[in-house]
Design a protein around this motif. Structure first.
Motif, PDB file in Angstrom:
ATOM      1  N   ASN A  18      25.860  22.367  16.979  1.00  0.00           N
ATOM      2  CA  ASN A  18      24.615  22.933  17.496  1.00  0.00           C
ATOM      3  C   ASN A  18      24.665  23.083  19.015  1.00  0.00           C
ATOM      4  O   ASN A  18      24.194  24.081  19.569  1.00  0.00           O
ATOM      5  CB  ASN A  18      23.437  22.059  17.081  1.00  0.00           C
ATOM      6  N   TYR A  19      25.241  22.103  19.682  1.00  0.00           N
ATOM      7  CA  TYR A  19      25.304  22.155  21.146  1.00  0.00           C
ATOM      8  C   TYR A  19      26.177  23.319  21.614  1.00  0.00           C
ATOM      9  O   TYR A  19      25.860  23.983  22.611  1.00  0.00           O
ATOM     10  CB  TYR A  19      25.862  20.836  21.693  1.00  0.00           C
ATOM     11  N   HIS A  20      27.265  23.560  20.904  1.00  0.00           N
ATOM     12  CA  HIS A  20      28.184  24.624  21.314  1.00  0.00           C
ATOM     13  C   HIS A  20      27.876  25.964  20.657  1.00  0.00           C
ATOM     14  O   HIS A  20      28.658  26.918  20.803  1.00  0.00           O
ATOM     15  CB  HIS A  20      29.625  24.213  20.997  1.00  0.00           C
ATOM     16  N   GLY A  21      26.768  26.064  19.954  1.00  0.00           N
ATOM     17  CA  GLY A  21      26.352  27.331  19.371  1.00  0.00           C
ATOM     18  C   GLY A  21      27.141  27.755  18.159  1.00  0.00           C
ATOM     19  O   GLY A  21      27.260  28.956  17.881  1.00  0.00           O
ATOM     20  N   VAL A  22      27.670  26.788  17.419  1.00  0.00           N
ATOM     21  CA  VAL A  22      28.442  27.070  16.213  1.00  0.00           C
ATOM     22  C   VAL A  22      27.608  26.710  14.982  1.00  0.00           C
ATOM     23  O   VAL A  22      27.038  25.613  14.920  1.00  0.00           O
ATOM     24  CB  VAL A  22      29.764  26.279  16.202  1.00  0.00           C
ATOM     25  N   GLU A  23      27.559  27.596  14.011  1.00  0.00           N
ATOM     26  CA  GLU A  23      26.796  27.329  12.791  1.00  0.00           C
ATOM     27  C   GLU A  23      27.557  26.349  11.897  1.00  0.00           C
ATOM     28  O   GLU A  23      28.700  26.608  11.512  1.00  0.00           O
ATOM     29  CB  GLU A  23      26.563  28.621  12.019  1.00  0.00           C
ATOM     30  N   PRO A  24      26.952  25.214  11.534  1.00  0.00           N
ATOM     31  CA  PRO A  24      27.619  24.314  10.592  1.00  0.00           C
ATOM     32  C   PRO A  24      27.390  24.767   9.156  1.00  0.00           C
ATOM     33  O   PRO A  24      26.275  25.103   8.757  1.00  0.00           O
ATOM     34  CB  PRO A  24      26.935  22.963  10.860  1.00  0.00           C
ATOM     35  N   ARG A  25      28.484  24.796   8.380  1.00  0.00           N
ATOM     36  CA  ARG A  25      28.399  25.059   6.942  1.00  0.00           C
ATOM     37  C   ARG A  25      29.072  23.886   6.230  1.00  0.00           C
ATOM     38  O   ARG A  25      30.061  23.362   6.720  1.00  0.00           O
ATOM     39  CB  ARG A  25      29.084  26.373   6.577  1.00  0.00           C
ATOM     40  N   TYR A  26      28.543  23.512   5.082  1.00  0.00           N
ATOM     41  CA  TYR A  26      28.944  22.240   4.479  1.00  0.00           C
ATOM     42  C   TYR A  26      29.668  22.429   3.150  1.00  0.00           C
ATOM     43  O   TYR A  26      29.211  23.174   2.277  1.00  0.00           O
ATOM     44  CB  TYR A  26      27.707  21.360   4.268  1.00  0.00           C
ATOM     45  N   TYR A  27      30.788  21.733   3.031  1.00  0.00           N
ATOM     46  CA  TYR A  27      31.451  21.606   1.748  1.00  0.00           C
ATOM     47  C   TYR A  27      31.231  20.185   1.245  1.00  0.00           C
ATOM     48  O   TYR A  27      31.066  19.244   2.021  1.00  0.00           O
ATOM     49  CB  TYR A  27      32.943  21.924   1.857  1.00  0.00           C
ATOM     50  N   ASP A  28      31.196  20.024  -0.071  1.00  0.00           N
ATOM     51  CA  ASP A  28      30.818  18.744  -0.661  1.00  0.00           C
ATOM     52  C   ASP A  28      32.030  17.851  -0.919  1.00  0.00           C
ATOM     53  O   ASP A  28      33.124  18.318  -1.241  1.00  0.00           O
ATOM     54  CB  ASP A  28      30.062  18.969  -1.976  1.00  0.00           C
ATOM     55  N   LEU A  29      31.796  16.552  -0.785  1.00  0.00           N
ATOM     56  CA  LEU A  29      32.742  15.525  -1.200  1.00  0.00           C
ATOM     57  C   LEU A  29      32.255  14.954  -2.524  1.00  0.00           C
ATOM     58  O   LEU A  29      31.042  14.772  -2.720  1.00  0.00           O
ATOM     59  CB  LEU A  29      32.842  14.425  -0.140  1.00  0.00           C
ATOM     60  N   LEU A  30      33.159  14.672  -3.427  1.00  0.00           N
ATOM     61  CA  LEU A  30      32.810  14.302  -4.800  1.00  0.00           C
ATOM     62  C   LEU A  30      32.780  12.791  -4.943  1.00  0.00           C
ATOM     63  O   LEU A  30      33.825  12.133  -4.916  1.00  0.00           O
ATOM     64  CB  LEU A  30      33.818  14.921  -5.771  1.00  0.00           C
ATOM     65  N   PRO A  31      31.591  12.197  -5.115  1.00  0.00           N
ATOM     66  CA  PRO A  31      31.465  10.735  -5.075  1.00  0.00           C
ATOM     67  C   PRO A  31      32.219  10.011  -6.171  1.00  0.00           C
ATOM     68  O   PRO A  31      32.705   8.899  -5.955  1.00  0.00           O
ATOM     69  CB  PRO A  31      29.955  10.502  -5.171  1.00  0.00           C
ATOM     70  N   HIS A  32      32.321  10.599  -7.365  1.00  0.00           N
ATOM     71  CA  HIS A  32      32.989   9.930  -8.478  1.00  0.00           C
ATOM     72  C   HIS A  32      34.468  10.308  -8.576  1.00  0.00           C
ATOM     73  O   HIS A  32      35.145   9.903  -9.514  1.00  0.00           O
ATOM     74  CB  HIS A  32      32.273  10.248  -9.793  1.00  0.00           C
ATOM     75  N   GLN A  33      34.947  11.064  -7.612  1.00  0.00           N
ATOM     76  CA  GLN A  33      36.363  11.452  -7.582  1.00  0.00           C
ATOM     77  C   GLN A  33      36.977  11.074  -6.240  1.00  0.00           C
ATOM     78  O   GLN A  33      37.683  11.860  -5.616  1.00  0.00           O
ATOM     79  CB  GLN A  33      36.498  12.955  -7.842  1.00  0.00           C
ATOM     80  N   GLY A  34      36.712   9.852  -5.812  1.00  0.00           N
ATOM     81  CA  GLY A  34      37.294   9.353  -4.572  1.00  0.00           C
ATOM     82  C   GLY A  34      36.757  10.019  -3.328  1.00  0.00           C
ATOM     83  O   GLY A  34      37.429  10.001  -2.296  1.00  0.00           O
ATOM     84  N   TRP A  35      35.567  10.616  -3.428  1.00  0.00           N
ATOM     85  CA  TRP A  35      34.982  11.364  -2.315  1.00  0.00           C
ATOM     86  C   TRP A  35      35.939  12.456  -1.822  1.00  0.00           C
ATOM     87  O   TRP A  35      35.975  12.782  -0.645  1.00  0.00           O
ATOM     88  CB  TRP A  35      34.589  10.444  -1.161  1.00  0.00           C
TER      89      TRP A  35
END
Length: 474
Positions: free
Chosen positions: A184-201
């Motif tokens: 946010n500070y550097h003006g870059v849009e964050p997009r999120y990929y998921d970590l799988l909790p039951h598969q070792g994250w």
């Protein structure tokens, strides 16, 4: 000509002009009407102090959430913090004697008091290059290393160097909240990929292609993980890096917990691919138990010159020229720290962390309302799911209220999952020794923990899910 009486201020101004030879000020009409300057611009004769928009927009989710519950611990019980990721919070984890002696020697030696090259001192960069070269890649050179003020600045430099106008970056969810703050500070849009909790994250690699577009500038991977305690197998990293290569995505590798593993062996991102360019960040903060020393670095793994052609190393150097690098005595001590710290010291630290991790997992699993989806394999963290069926509903989607209730009743501090885009979880720092962890868990018996008083404010209901929907935390 008749004399004109002058005010004391006018008389003082005349004497000053006589000493300096300065011309008298132009009449107001010549300077411009209504206070206008030479260029015609007007300025009101009132204070008009303003703040920078980027600085004002900084928002740290941890601080925003924790400030709501800070200072509300039970005054009848000693505060036990399992919230702060500082490995030195308890006396059994301290920098090694070799480290301390190396710093003392450089401070008292009197030869490391001046400015260093902006990129960092030559010996420090050479030591990092030797220590962090990986199999399957050309050995790092000192010119591939950039010294920074801790790992936070290293991350900031990497994101800033790639922050072209309109860009976006792929971040892990759950993930360390500083990533989003820096984006946010550097003006870059964050997009999120998921970590799988039951598969070792592990990373949901198939999701990455659905998130990218022509403006995606990087994939950020944190291994070993904060907040999950995950350590990715080499095969998994290779699969993820293969996707990054197919998508032509450079990788920012947050590897500040490098080698801090007691289960799955550690594999560096750069070792999992020979072609994808990797900006790896690390520091003395975690593995060497010295977060307050603020000594970090970036290593640039760019065998095919992809980053060099884009002037990324040149841009990193410009960023380093702003702060002029970390403390000179600490840089001077770094070669001895990296090459002289005995193997036995590292082994003792990992043994202590593993013992505490096992204690934490065992005690969590004794409580019907808690679930450890995947046992931590490294770093200092464990993510615990709040099972709302055991708590009678309401709490699982409001982990902030849960953390507040735990602090108010038992004086135990944990970070709610919303700090990491993981609602319905909380993070435990298991760097405390087992006796402290046991004291914390003893304060809430398993039967009491399974049926706590429901929070009065902010409770909400949601259907339970085997795979939590982290997007609820957005």
């Amino acid at each position: 000509m008749a004399s004109v009486d002058k005010t004391p201020e006018e008389a003082a101004a005349s004497r000053k002009r006589a000493r300096t030879g300065a011309a008298p000020a132009a009449p107001a009409a010549e300077a411009g009407q209504d206070g206008a300057g030479a260029n015609g611009a007007k300025r009101a004769r009132t204070w008009n102090v303003r703040i920078g928009e980027r600085a004002a927009g900084i928002l740290n989710p941890i601080r925003e959430i924790m400030d709501k519950i800070a200072g509300k611990e039970n005054p009848r019980k000693r505060l036990i913090s399992l919230a702060q990721g500082d490995p030195t919070a308890y006396p059994h984890l301290r920098p090694g004697d070799v480290m301390v002696r190396a710093v003392v020697a450089t401070v008292t030696g009197g030869v490391s008091n001046g400015y260093q090259p902006s990129q960092g001192s030559g010996p420090a960069r050479a030591a990092v290059a030797e220590a962090f070269s990986v199999h399957g890649r050309p050995p790092l050179k000192p010119s591939d290393v950039f010294m920074t003020l801790g790992c936070s600045e290293a991350l900031s430099h990497c994101i800033a160097a790639l922050a072209a106008r309109g860009s976006n970056i792929l971040l892990p969810r759950p993930g360390f909240c500083l990533y989003e703050v820096l984006c946010n500070y550097h003006g870059v849009e964050p997009r999120y990929y998921d970590l799988l909790p039951h598969q070792g994250w592990q990373i949901e690699a198939s999701q990455l292609a659905t998130l990218v577009d022509e403006n995606t500038c990087a994939l950020l991977i944190n291994n070993p993980s904060n907040p999950c305690g995950a350590v990715y197998p080499g095969a998994h990293l290779k699969a993820v890096l293969a996707v990054a290569e197919e998508l032509c995505l450079p990788v920012i590798a947050d590897e500040v917990y490098a080698e801090m593993t007691f289960g799955e062996p550690y594999v560096a991102c750069a070792a999992a691919t020979s072609s994808v360019p990797v900006l790896s960040v690390c520091a003395l903060s975690k593995r060497w138990l010295a977060p307050g020393w603020r000594l970090g670095w970036i290593t640039v793994h760019d065998a095919e010159g992809i980053l060099a052609r884009a002037a990324v190393p040149e841009t990193l150097l410009k960023l380093c020229q702003v702060s002029l690098g970390p403390s000179a005595p600490l840089q001077a001590a770094l070669p001895q720290i990296l090459c002289g710290t005995p193997k036995e010291w590292y082994e003792k630290v990992l043994k202590d962390l593993e013992e505490s991790a096992k204690c934490c997992v065992r005690r969590c699993r004794e409580i019907p309302g808690f679930e450890v989806c995947t046992e931590p394999q490294g770093s200092m963290y464990c993510m615990v799911r709040i099972k709302k069926e055991a708590f009678g509903g309401g709490v699982a989607d409001n982990d902030v209220d849960f953390a507040g209730q735990l602090l108010a009743e038992e004086s135990i501090a944990v970070l709610p999952g919303q700090c990491f885009n993981a609602p319905g979880f909380f993070r435990v720092v298991f760097a405390a020794p087992p006796e402290v962890l046991n004291e914390a868990f003893d304060r809430k018996s398993p039967s009491a923990a399974a049926t706590p008083r429901r929070p009065e404010v902010g409770a909400s209901r949601a259907e339970d899910s085997e795979a939590p929907n982290f997007q609820k935390g957005q």
